[in-house]
Scaffold this active site. Structure first.
Site, PDB file in Angstrom:
ATOM      1  N   TYR A  98       0.828  -1.219   0.000  1.00 30.83           N
ATOM      2  CA  TYR A  98       0.000   0.000   0.000  1.00 30.83           C
ATOM      3  C   TYR A  98       0.860   1.266   0.000  1.00 30.83           C
ATOM      4  O   TYR A  98       0.433   2.300  -0.497  1.00 30.83           O
ATOM      5  CB  TYR A  98      -0.970  -0.005   1.192  1.00 30.83           C
ATOM      6  CG  TYR A  98      -2.167  -0.884   0.928  1.00 30.83           C
ATOM      7  CD1 TYR A  98      -3.332  -0.367   0.373  1.00 30.83           C
ATOM      8  CD2 TYR A  98      -2.110  -2.251   1.186  1.00 30.83           C
ATOM      9  CE1 TYR A  98      -4.423  -1.179   0.102  1.00 30.83           C
ATOM     10  CE2 TYR A  98      -3.190  -3.075   0.917  1.00 30.83           C
ATOM     11  CZ  TYR A  98      -4.339  -2.541   0.381  1.00 30.83           C
ATOM     12  OH  TYR A  98      -5.405  -3.343   0.096  1.00 30.83           O
ATOM     13  N   GLU A 140      -8.436  -7.644   4.585  1.00 23.11           N
ATOM     14  CA  GLU A 140      -7.535  -8.639   3.972  1.00 23.11           C
ATOM     15  C   GLU A 140      -6.849  -9.488   5.050  1.00 23.11           C
ATOM     16  O   GLU A 140      -6.701 -10.702   4.890  1.00 23.11           O
ATOM     17  CB  GLU A 140      -6.520  -7.930   3.058  1.00 23.11           C
ATOM     18  CG  GLU A 140      -7.183  -7.445   1.766  1.00 23.11           C
ATOM     19  CD  GLU A 140      -6.504  -6.260   1.098  1.00 23.11           C
ATOM     20  OE1 GLU A 140      -5.293  -6.062   1.301  1.00 23.11           O
ATOM     21  OE2 GLU A 140      -7.197  -5.521   0.362  1.00 23.11           O
TER      22      GLU A 140
END
Ligand code: FAD
Ligand code: HEM
Length: 393
Positions: A98, A140
């Site tokens: 990310y 996730e």
């Protein structure tokens, strides 16, 4: 929740950012893949990149998330986050990635919007990004825990079944001898294959049934239409993967799953290769002896193109209260409709929950007909075999 200061800045700049999102995401991907070519080679779907569809999905989701934060500051767009998180988990996306996406996305924003990106504007959008990223990372993490954490496992093909001229079913068992976890009907696996140029490309395939203990199965349509290039992974699987060969699979993911009590009336609508998750759902209903009415509709080019038709009919035949309607563009046999699926004459029981899978125009049409027949919009669930541009919109 967005801070008040950032909310005002995001509100003021959303139109400008929204209008430039196409350009921003184009530059973002170009910058990220230049710096990290392995991400395009081995993680992102380069067919989607070439066609531009994934870009639209990412851009659309960020704009949708920002809008949602402004309009409903106290809750999260869970359906959208869940769909993305399941897809990410099937690809093995990790939290540290990310920061890579962040770096290249914000460089692209600064490049496209120039001086308009004051430190205040950058900080406000930073907050939007990390709210979304952290929400995804959290979902996730939970998904990885539930599925045992292994990203990729080798699976050996034990059977290869030709369904139609263009569709093959692969049955596989873990080549590492490890356990096979359960899945919920409607879920998919990601399949990773090495290609001739050294890339490893990943695609998703719905689990098309429960072939028995210790096995998984999915069914692949070879993509080869018109002047466009042949589909890379589907062509590879058709041309090169035989009994005894090994491919890498993720665990099962996907949030379009059958969720129905025994007294919930159901409608299962599919078209073309969209039949795969629907047949898995129907097989599960047949095994569990679902008693409420089930309406099964499917559209295809011809009976010969209708993959998994035998299962489709046999599972429906096992249910005590099933209505089956098939439509074919060509060669429709007696009892089937000619042309496209049309629900005008199909009775739909009150309280019906619907599951749809097929091309977007098909699903849009079925959804509209169902809503006109009184089905609650929240009871219409669907799966898209590509980036979900419908949701993004
Ligand atoms: C949740 C989910 C479940 C799925 N389940 C199934 C399933 O059960 N069965 C199944 O068969 N499929 C399924 N799919 C679709 C599958 O994942 C693949 O998208 C499909 O097999 C095509 O992949 P490919 O590599 O063969 O094609 P790709 O190489 O990805 O190409 C896709 C399209 O892009 C076009 N394209 C590629 N490169 C270019 C270019 N340079 N310029 C213009 N156009 C280009 C191709 O012509 C093709 O039409 C599912 C997808 C999802 C997301
Ligand atoms: C906040 C950050 C992110 C957002 C908003 C986001 C959003 C999305 C969306 C909307 C999709 C399409 C889902 C679908 O409908 O199928 C997607 C797919 C994908 N994402 Fe993300 N994502 C983010 C971060 C990441 C990260 C960090 C990675 C890893 C480097 C990543 C890799 C992928 C890949 C590989 C796909 C599938 C691409 C394809 O099939 O074409 N994403 N993402």
């Amino acid at each position: 929740m967005l801070s008040e200061q950032s909310a005002a800045t995001v509100r003021a700049t959303l139109p400008a950012v929204g209008a430039s999102l196409g350009e921003i995401t184009e530059r973002f991907y170009a910058g990220m893949f230049a710096a990290r070519p392995e991400l395009l080679r081995d993680l992102f779907n380069r067919g989607n990149q070439a066609a531009g569809t994934q870009r639209q999905a990412l851009a659309g989701s960020i704009a949708a998330f920002a809008t949602h934060l402004l309009d409903h500051p106290d809750d999260r767009p869970d359906a959208m986050l869940s769909r993305i998180a399941h897809k990410h988990a099937s690809l093995g996306v990790t939290p540290d990635q990310y920061a890579i996406v962040h770096e290249h996305l914000f460089a692209a924003i600064a490049e496209v919007l120039g001086d308009a990106v004051t430190p205040e504007v950058a900080a406000a959008w930073d907050e939007v990004y990390w709210l979304m990223a952290n929400a995804l990372i959290a979902v996730e993490k939970r998904l990885y825990e539930e599925s045992g954490g292994a990203a990729w496992r080798p699976w050996e093909v034990v059977e290869r079944i030709t369904e139609t001229a263009d569709v093959v079913t692969f049955r596989l068992r873990p080549a590492d001898g490890g356990p096979v976890r359960g899945f919920r009907p409607g879920q998919y696996v990601s399949v990773r294959v090495p290609l001739a140029d050294g890339a490893r490309q990943i695609r998703q395939y719905s689990l098309s049934g429960e072939p028995g203990p210790g096995l998984r199965q999915f069914s692949v349509k070879r993509v080869h239409e018109g002047p466009a290039p042949d589909g890379e992974v589907s062509s590879h699987l058709h041309a090169h993967v035989r009994v005894g060969d090994v491919v890498e699979l993720s665990e099962a993911y996907g949030d379009l799953v059958l969720d129905a009590d025994d007294d919930t009336p159901l409608l299962l609508a599919s078209a073309g290769i969209g039949v795969t998750p629907i047949v898995a759902m129907l097989g599960h209903l047949a095994d569990s002896g679902h008693r409420a009415p089930v309406t099964v509709v499917h559209g295809d080019r011809s009976p010969a193109d209708h993959a998994l038709r035998t299962d489709h009919e046999a599972y429906a035949g096992k249910l005590p209260d099933a209505t089956v309607r098939f439509w074919y563009e060509q060669d429709a046999p007696a009892g089937a409709g000619t042309g496209y699926v049309d629900l005008a004459d199909v009775p739909v029981a009150p309280g019906t929950r619907a599951y749809l899978c097929g091309p977007l125009p098909f699903m849009r049409m079925v959804r509209e007909q169902l809503i006109a027949k009184g089905v609650a919009p929240a009871d219409v669930h669907y799966e898209v075999f590509g980036p979900d541009l419908w949701l993004a919109r």
